[in-house]
Design an enzyme around this catalytic site. Structure first.
Site, short mmCIF file in Angstrom:
data_model
loop_
_atom_site.label_atom_id
_atom_site.label_comp_id
_atom_site.label_asym_id
_atom_site.label_seq_id
_atom_site.Cartn_x
_atom_site.Cartn_y
_atom_site.Cartn_z
N ASN A 171 59.00 27.54 18.75
CA ASN A 171 58.88 28.03 17.38
C ASN A 171 57.91 29.20 17.36
O ASN A 171 56.87 29.19 18.04
CB ASN A 171 58.35 26.94 16.44
CG ASN A 171 58.24 27.46 15.00
OD1 ASN A 171 59.25 27.67 14.34
ND2 ASN A 171 57.04 27.68 14.53
N TYR A 175 50.67 32.35 10.93
CA TYR A 175 49.68 31.60 10.19
C TYR A 175 48.32 32.25 10.45
O TYR A 175 47.96 32.51 11.59
CB TYR A 175 49.65 30.13 10.65
CG TYR A 175 51.01 29.56 10.97
CD1 TYR A 175 51.88 29.17 9.96
CD2 TYR A 175 51.45 29.45 12.29
CE1 TYR A 175 53.13 28.68 10.25
CE2 TYR A 175 52.70 28.95 12.59
CZ TYR A 175 53.55 28.57 11.56
OH TYR A 175 54.80 28.08 11.86
N ARG A 176 47.59 32.51 9.39
CA ARG A 176 46.31 33.20 9.56
C ARG A 176 45.38 32.41 10.48
O ARG A 176 45.50 31.19 10.62
CB ARG A 176 45.67 33.40 8.20
CG ARG A 176 45.06 32.10 7.65
CD ARG A 176 44.64 32.21 6.22
NE ARG A 176 43.79 31.09 5.83
CZ ARG A 176 43.79 30.56 4.63
NH1 ARG A 176 44.60 31.03 3.70
NH2 ARG A 176 42.97 29.56 4.33
N TRP A 189 48.08 26.20 9.87
CA TRP A 189 49.49 25.90 9.64
C TRP A 189 49.62 24.79 8.60
O TRP A 189 49.00 23.74 8.69
CB TRP A 189 50.25 25.60 10.93
CG TRP A 189 49.61 24.69 11.93
CD1 TRP A 189 49.05 23.47 11.71
CD2 TRP A 189 49.50 24.94 13.33
NE1 TRP A 189 48.61 22.94 12.88
CE2 TRP A 189 48.87 23.79 13.90
CE3 TRP A 189 49.88 25.98 14.18
CZ2 TRP A 189 48.60 23.70 15.27
CZ3 TRP A 189 49.62 25.87 15.53
CH2 TRP A 189 48.99 24.74 16.05
N ASP A 286 44.27 35.62 -0.52
CA ASP A 286 45.65 35.43 -0.08
C ASP A 286 46.65 36.31 -0.83
O ASP A 286 46.30 37.04 -1.75
CB ASP A 286 46.04 33.96 -0.23
CG ASP A 286 46.62 33.39 1.06
OD1 ASP A 286 47.55 34.01 1.60
OD2 ASP A 286 46.12 32.36 1.54
#
Length: 641
Positions: A171, A175-176, A189, A286
């Site tokens: 995968n 994700y930060r 995540w 964000d």
């Protein structure tokens, strides 16, 4: 087209007049972000920025996909719809009945081409491993801090590789990663993501989880990591399709179970130990334009850092829209329209995700309507499909309007809307970044049926077409002093909707005010009232809609009113009020913390103002944050509870 590496893409942007090189020193802590915010909010997304003097050995690339033109350059197409057409043609070819041996033979070249896009692991080292840091240290990389209330510097464009421990299926996600020290980050995540599922599987096995993080390389790697692919579909298959060339992968040095693109700029290798205590990660400014709140997430330990000799560090900022991520979202909107049409919603004609809706909050779909109840059928299909499960407000229109023309769409929607019967409320999983939900990751949803109605869908007692009278705003504000602003400009456009800025002072204030307003004779025909915080300038519709979409839980915050029509016995009309104000414990019984709006601090704004002339990036642009500071509570934007 396939880019050889990130530098190849940078050179392409340069030749296209889409890149500005900044030679003046700019601090990766806050300053790069502030400059990028000013440029990204310029018309058409401004230019890509290459910061060549960062106090480290590496330049920083920002806003590289922050316009439609640059997004198309990144994906090697003239327009994003070209990709949708290619995917649709491929679907049709694969699903077409094969009636003869000739039909089957005709498919072989296409199947061979399809196979040529599949990722391939090659032996030896890749260009991404030209330099191996003797002592891996994240402080050697110009990781940026975007906003003043961020928990620290964040890696914002990481392409994160994990594998299912049972199947070995890869995968690739984004994700930060908050950097805590030279060898450790957080791994943000969410519980809905595939990497989180892999983490839980390693935890059950009591095994360390190998992870690799890629930065740079062909920009399609970055896009593919954000794409809403079905689980177990390899993101590098999509990347191969987009670049029309397979992705060549090499094994990591310290985590050989994981393969990464050979042409990447940086590879950060490491592991997550599921037995280890979680770390308090965040907050982070964000993509919603608000800070996502701090929470507990796994620790990622760095075991190796490798990079190209000419490596460039790519990064992005997110915050109040528009930002670069809006164009990544636009690419997803166009690219995944074909699979949605072919696999889930065959009546789908088009789809639109307005910037103000920050991806999941607002989605507009256009369908070919052939029978009553079809909008509800589409609603259920959309909310049950992959990441569309996070959608908050869904508008379903039909073939008789244009959804990209928001004025025409609004006129059409309100003409055919009965607020009492054509707005549907549900609840379900939500993006964990949605702060309006009373419970994290679970909240209300709303579908507005904006289609032309069949007889079966029309309530005989409802009077649909009542033209509203003019609104006396001064009189309303005198009568209701809590109203600090009214925008009635849409009434003149045959859009019966009001925007009201209200200062709440008691529990249920907005619900009661809504009932009082709709009891007034002059409100006859107004189908919707949208309420926002008193600090919001409701004359600015884009900002008002952005605030509203973020702060609304549709199921909790919508109030439908039915009133009789004078002189028409048995007839009624309906209106709906929607509370898009911030929520507190004191006034709303809201128990979660409410986040702050993302803005730059005064000191960073001052530094960039003083430095601007030396940057050689064009006429002075004031900080976009100045527009939003008056909308905040106090100097530190602390919301009273």
């Amino acid at each position: 087209m396939a880019y050889k590496n990130l530098k190849h893409f940078i050179d392409t942007l340069d030749k296209a007049g889409e890149l500005v090189r900044i030679k003046t020193f700019v601090d990766p802590i806050l300053e790069i972000s502030e400059i990028t915010d000013r440029i990204s909010k310029s018309p058409d997304g401004g230019k890509a920025l290459l910061f060549e003097n960062t106090g480290t050995d590496f330049p920083v690339l920002m806003n590289s996909m922050g316009s439609l033109k640059r997004m198309c350059l990144a994906l090697g197409v003239n327009e994003l719809d070209d990709i949708a057409r290619q995917i649709e043609d491929l679907f049709k070819m694969l699903s077409k009945p094969k009636e003869s041996i000739l039909d089957k033979l005709a498919m072989l070249p296409k199947l061979g081409q399809f196979a040529s896009w599949m990722p391939k692991v090659v032996s030896g080292k890749g260009a991404c491993q030209e330099v191996v840091m003797a002592n891996p240290d994240l402080s050697k990389i110009p990781v940026i801090q975007c906003w003043p209330k961020d928990g620290g510097p964040f890696i914002t464009l990481p392409v994160i590789h994990t594998k299912d421990p049972h199947t070995g299926i890869r995968n690739v996600g984004m994700y930060r990663m908050q950097v805590f020290d030279g060898q450790m980050t957080g791994m943000h995540w969410h519980k809905h993501k595939v990497s989180a599922k892999h983490y839980n599987e390693y935890k059950a096995l009591k095994k360390r989880m190998p992870v690799a993080v890629v930065l740079g390389g062909d920009p399609v790697y970055t896009y593919s990591a954000t794409a809403p692919l079905p689980e177990n579909v390899d993101e590098y298959m999509l990347a191969g399709f987009l670049r029309k060339q397979k992705v060549e992968l090499v094994k990591c040095i310290s985590q050989p179970e994981i393969e990464v693109p050979a042409d990447a700029d940086f590879v950060i290798e490491g592991y997550v130990d599921p037995e280890e205590d979680l770390i308090w990660e965040g907050p982070f400014g964000d993509h919603t334009g608000y800070y996502s709140l701090a929470d507990w997430y796994p620790r990622f330990h760095v075991t190796a850092i490798t990079h190209r000799k000419d490596a460039v560090y790519p990064a992005t900022i997110v915050g109040i829209p528009p930002q670069e991520d809006a164009y990544l979202g636009k690419a997803t909107e166009r690219i995944f329209l074909a699979p949605i049409k072919m696999a889930m919603v065959p009546e789908m004609i088009d789809m639109e995700m307005p910037v103000e809706g920050v991806f999941h909050n607002l989605v507009i779909s256009k369908i070919k309507k052939d029978y009553p109840g079809q909008a509800q059928k589409v609603m259920n299909a959309m909310w049950g499909a992959g990441q569309m499960m996070f959608n908050k407000i869904l508008v379903v229109a039909d073939q008789h309007t244009t959804i990209s023309d928001y004025k025409s769409l609004a006129q059409y929607m309100f003409k055919h809307l009965n607020p009492a019967t054509d707005i549907y409320f549900s609840q379900g999983p939500m993006d964990v970044l949605d702060h309006s939900c009373s419970k994290m990751g679970f909240g209300g949803k709303m579908c507005i049926d904006a289609t032309t109605k069949y007889d079966e869908e029309i309530l005989d007692s409802h009077v649909r077409d009542i033209k509203p009278a003019a609104i006396n705003k001064a009189e309303l504000q005198k009568r209701f002093p809590e109203i600090k602003g009214i925008n009635d400009s849409l009434l003149a456009m045959d859009i019966p909707c009001l925007f009201v800025a209200v200062q709440k002072a008691r529990p249920l204030h907005v619900k009661e005010l809504n009932e009082q307003l709709y009891a007034l004779p002059e409100m006859l025909g107004i189908k919707m009232i949208i309420y926002v915080e008193h600090t919001v300038d409701v004359s600015d519709l884009a900002t008002t809609l952005w605030r509203f979409c973020n702060n609304l839980d549709p199921r909790r915050d919508s109030f439908v009113v039915r009133n009789p029509v004078a002189g028409q016995p048995g007839k009624e009309w309906a209106g709906v009020g929607m509370d898009g104000t911030l929520k507190t414990r004191l006034l709303d019984g809201f128990e979660r913390d409410w986040p702050n709006i993302v803005v730059a601090d005064d000191e960073t704004i001052r530094k960039v103002d003083e430095k601007w002339a030396s940057l050689n990036i064009g006429p002075f642009l004031p900080s976009p944050s100045l527009k939003y500071k008056p909308q905040m509570y106090g100097e530190e934007a602390v919301v009273p509870q």
